[in-house]
Design a protein around this motif. Structure first.
Motif, mmCIF file in Angstrom:
data_model
loop_
_atom_site.group_PDB
_atom_site.id
_atom_site.type_symbol
_atom_site.label_atom_id
_atom_site.label_comp_id
_atom_site.label_asym_id
_atom_site.label_seq_id
_atom_site.Cartn_x
_atom_site.Cartn_y
_atom_site.Cartn_z
ATOM 1 N N SER A 252 0.811 -1.211 0.000
ATOM 2 C CA SER A 252 0.000 0.000 0.000
ATOM 3 C C SER A 252 0.847 1.265 0.000
ATOM 4 N N GLU A 253 0.357 2.266 -0.722
ATOM 5 C CA GLU A 253 0.955 3.600 -0.684
ATOM 6 C C GLU A 253 0.117 4.564 0.159
ATOM 7 N N ASP A 254 -0.826 4.044 0.911
ATOM 8 C CA ASP A 254 -1.629 4.902 1.776
ATOM 9 C C ASP A 254 -0.746 5.599 2.803
ATOM 10 N N GLU A 255 -1.146 6.764 3.217
ATOM 11 C CA GLU A 255 -0.371 7.520 4.193
ATOM 12 C C GLU A 255 -0.127 6.684 5.454
ATOM 13 N N GLY A 256 1.114 6.663 5.908
ATOM 14 C CA GLY A 256 1.470 5.918 7.104
ATOM 15 C C GLY A 256 1.860 4.480 6.862
ATOM 16 N N SER A 257 1.797 4.019 5.604
ATOM 17 C CA SER A 257 2.139 2.631 5.300
ATOM 18 C C SER A 257 3.650 2.444 5.283
ATOM 19 N N ASN A 258 4.113 1.362 5.858
ATOM 20 C CA ASN A 258 5.518 0.982 5.751
ATOM 21 C C ASN A 258 5.738 0.369 4.377
ATOM 22 N N ASN A 259 6.522 1.037 3.556
ATOM 23 C CA ASN A 259 6.684 0.620 2.172
ATOM 24 C C ASN A 259 8.080 1.012 1.722
ATOM 25 N N THR A 260 8.936 0.037 1.487
ATOM 26 C CA THR A 260 10.306 0.341 1.078
ATOM 27 C C THR A 260 10.399 0.765 -0.382
#
Length: 521
Positions: A252-260
């Motif tokens: 997910s690219e939602d705000e607050g998502s952990n995404n490397t």
């Protein structure tokens, strides 16, 4: 835990919606696959058959008294405007000016001082691709600005000079954020190229695939798998019904998502004092190189009084209209500017990346630390050790982050800004001096760094691991857009390779957290 979906393994909702949207002009061989995929492949074939790719040859005749032309190149420099070839050269644009459009350049093969061939006596045992999505329409915010600029020109221009007449009839039709047909083709070609390069592994392996959750990124990943699977089936028709569509982890690219694969968690980077560093550097350079261009544009379109920002927008219209073209023709906007001006424009975009997400930004490399630690885990077959942007739930599961075993090929899909940060975290361009913002520097001055050379549309970095006779340890090599990067920090040899342990050791900044603690001060 961030939201994610594993496409092809029972949770298909978002995956199927993306498969069902947007044309792509090539198709896989006929075979029985998931019915949703087959529908989109059938539509792809019809689109391809109805789209006649052609090159537009522009002839410029200089004869005393009469000039007959289709496009006019302004200034002392001239070049031939050709097309974007979609087969012979692998979805690249022919004129060299397309290599000076910064991150809006279509992928092209970057000159390499070291051969990309697998050295004699060596065998590739692991390959990771990190790819940007394919060519797209402008972002929603930019497309609104471009449209407004064109409307203002139409409303205020008193006349159109020689070579500018086409602007009077130009209608703005660019969309927002979505892949173009050209961009989809780029990614299909990229999948084919990856398969061909790593065929020995690919014959028996389906890559583990992850994508950041933006629609254009996921769709790029899907196009890439089409190219990969086409090649796989061509080699072995028995593989036609095996595992396609491939499983895919979508983060997910939602705000607050952990995404490397997508920045957004580091507060100080997103909103702190360094968040405008890239824009500041660009504005300083724009004040140097755009005034003569603006003066010429305003002379040829009297009444417009284009600003510096609008001049840049008019230059942006060149790459975006080119990659959106159904015929492959290079946009007429491109001929409004000289080769030297395109070089200045490319440097403008390079400044934005370097100071926005690279070493020129105090927290730029920090945004790439999470992926870099994941890469270390994959290379060394050890659990991920990271407390930055990684998703610990995903990375602790062998289902969503497999290590070793039969998994030797990995494919991750992201954005240009995030790739720039990852390259910085890995120290791949650490010998590039801080870029000047009042004097242009070319790639010889920057040790091979530019936005066009590093993160064009459909850019790709390969991280290879190999075993070689005579070496007691596995070797690592990094290739960015077909250029082997000299890894000086780990004492690479003349073939650009480091020992695995030396490569990991040079990533001390990454392994120690990469200043992540400064994100929340």
């Amino acid at each position: 835990m961030s939201d994610f979906k594993i496409a092809g393994t029972g949770n298909r909702g978002k995956y199927e919606r993306l498969l069902a949207s947007g044309p792509a002009p090539r198709t896989l061989p006929a075979f029985d696959v998931h019915e949703v995929t087959q529908r989109i492949l059938d539509r792809h074939l019809k689109t391809f058959q109805s789209s006649k790719r052609r090159q537009l040859v522009i002839m410029s005749l200089t004869v005393i008294g009469v000039l007959l032309f289709l496009y006019r190149v302004i200034g002392a420099n001239t070049y031939t405007l050709q097309g974007c070839d979609t087969v012979e050269v692998g979805y690249q644009c022919q004129p060299e000016i397309s290599h000076y459009w910064g991150q809006y350049s279509p992928y092209f093969t970057v000159p390499s001082g070291i051969s990309t061939d697998v050295p004699d006596g060596c065998q590739i045992t692991f390959a990771q691709i990190l790819s940007r999505h394919g060519a797209r329409d402008p972002t929603s915010s930019k497309t609104a600005k471009y449209n407004a600029t064109m409307q203002r020109i139409h409303a205020t221009a008193l006349s159109y000079g020689n070579g500018y007449e086409f602007i009077k009839e130009y209608k703005y039709t660019l969309g927002a954020d979505q892949l173009t047909t050209f961009g989809q083709n780029q990614m299909i070609n990229s999948g084919e190229k990856f398969y061909s390069r790593y065929r020995t592994l690919a014959l028996h392996t389906i890559p583990f695939i992850r994508s950041s959750g933006g629609n254009r990124v996921v769709e790029s990943a899907l196009n890439w798998t089409q190219g990969y699977h086409t090649s796989r089936v061509r080699d072995n028709p028995a593989k036609a019904n095996k595992g396609y569509p491939y499983p895919m982890v979508i983060i997910s690219e939602d705000e607050g998502s952990n995404n490397t694969l997508n920045h957004g968690l580091c507060d100080a980077f997103e909103n702190g004092p360094d968040s405008n560093t890239g824009n500041d550097a660009q504005q300083a350079w724009a004040a140097v190189f755009t005034p003569p261009i603006s003066k010429r544009l305003n002379k040829n379109m009297p009444g417009c009084d284009l600003t510096t920002e609008e001049t840049i927008y008019l230059m942006d219209m060149c790459p975006f209209n080119t990659v959106a073209s159904d015929t492959g023709a290079v946009s007429q906007f491109c001929a409004l500017f000289t080769e030297d001006e395109w070089s200045a424009y490319d440097y403008y975009q390079s400044l934005g990346k370097y100071y926005g997400y690279g070493w020129g930004n105090a927290l730029g490399p920090t945004q790439g630390v999470g992926f870099a630690n994941e890469l270390i885990a994959r290379l060394t077959n050890t659990p991920v050790s990271d407390h930055t942007s990684t998703n610990s739930t995903l990375d602790s599961s062998r289902k969503t982050f497999p290590l070793g075993g039969s998994t030797s090929l990995y494919a991750d899909f992201s954005h240009d800004n995030d790739m720039t940060a990852i390259f910085s975290a890995l120290g791949l361009y650490n010998k590039t001096r801080p870029l000047l913002n009042t004097t242009i520097e070319d790639v010889r001055d920057t040790n091979g760094y530019s936005a066009a050379w590093t993160v064009p549309f459909a850019s790709r970095a390969y991280f290879e691991k190999m075993v070689c006779s005579g070496d007691d340890e596995e070797l690592i090599r990094v290739i960015v857009n077909d250029r082997v990067l000299p890894l000086e920090r780990c004492h690479a040899g003349k073939l650009g390779r480091c020992k695995l342990s030396a490569f990991v050791d040079m990533l001390n900044f990454v392994r120690q957290g990469g200043d992540w603690d400064k994100c929340f001060v």
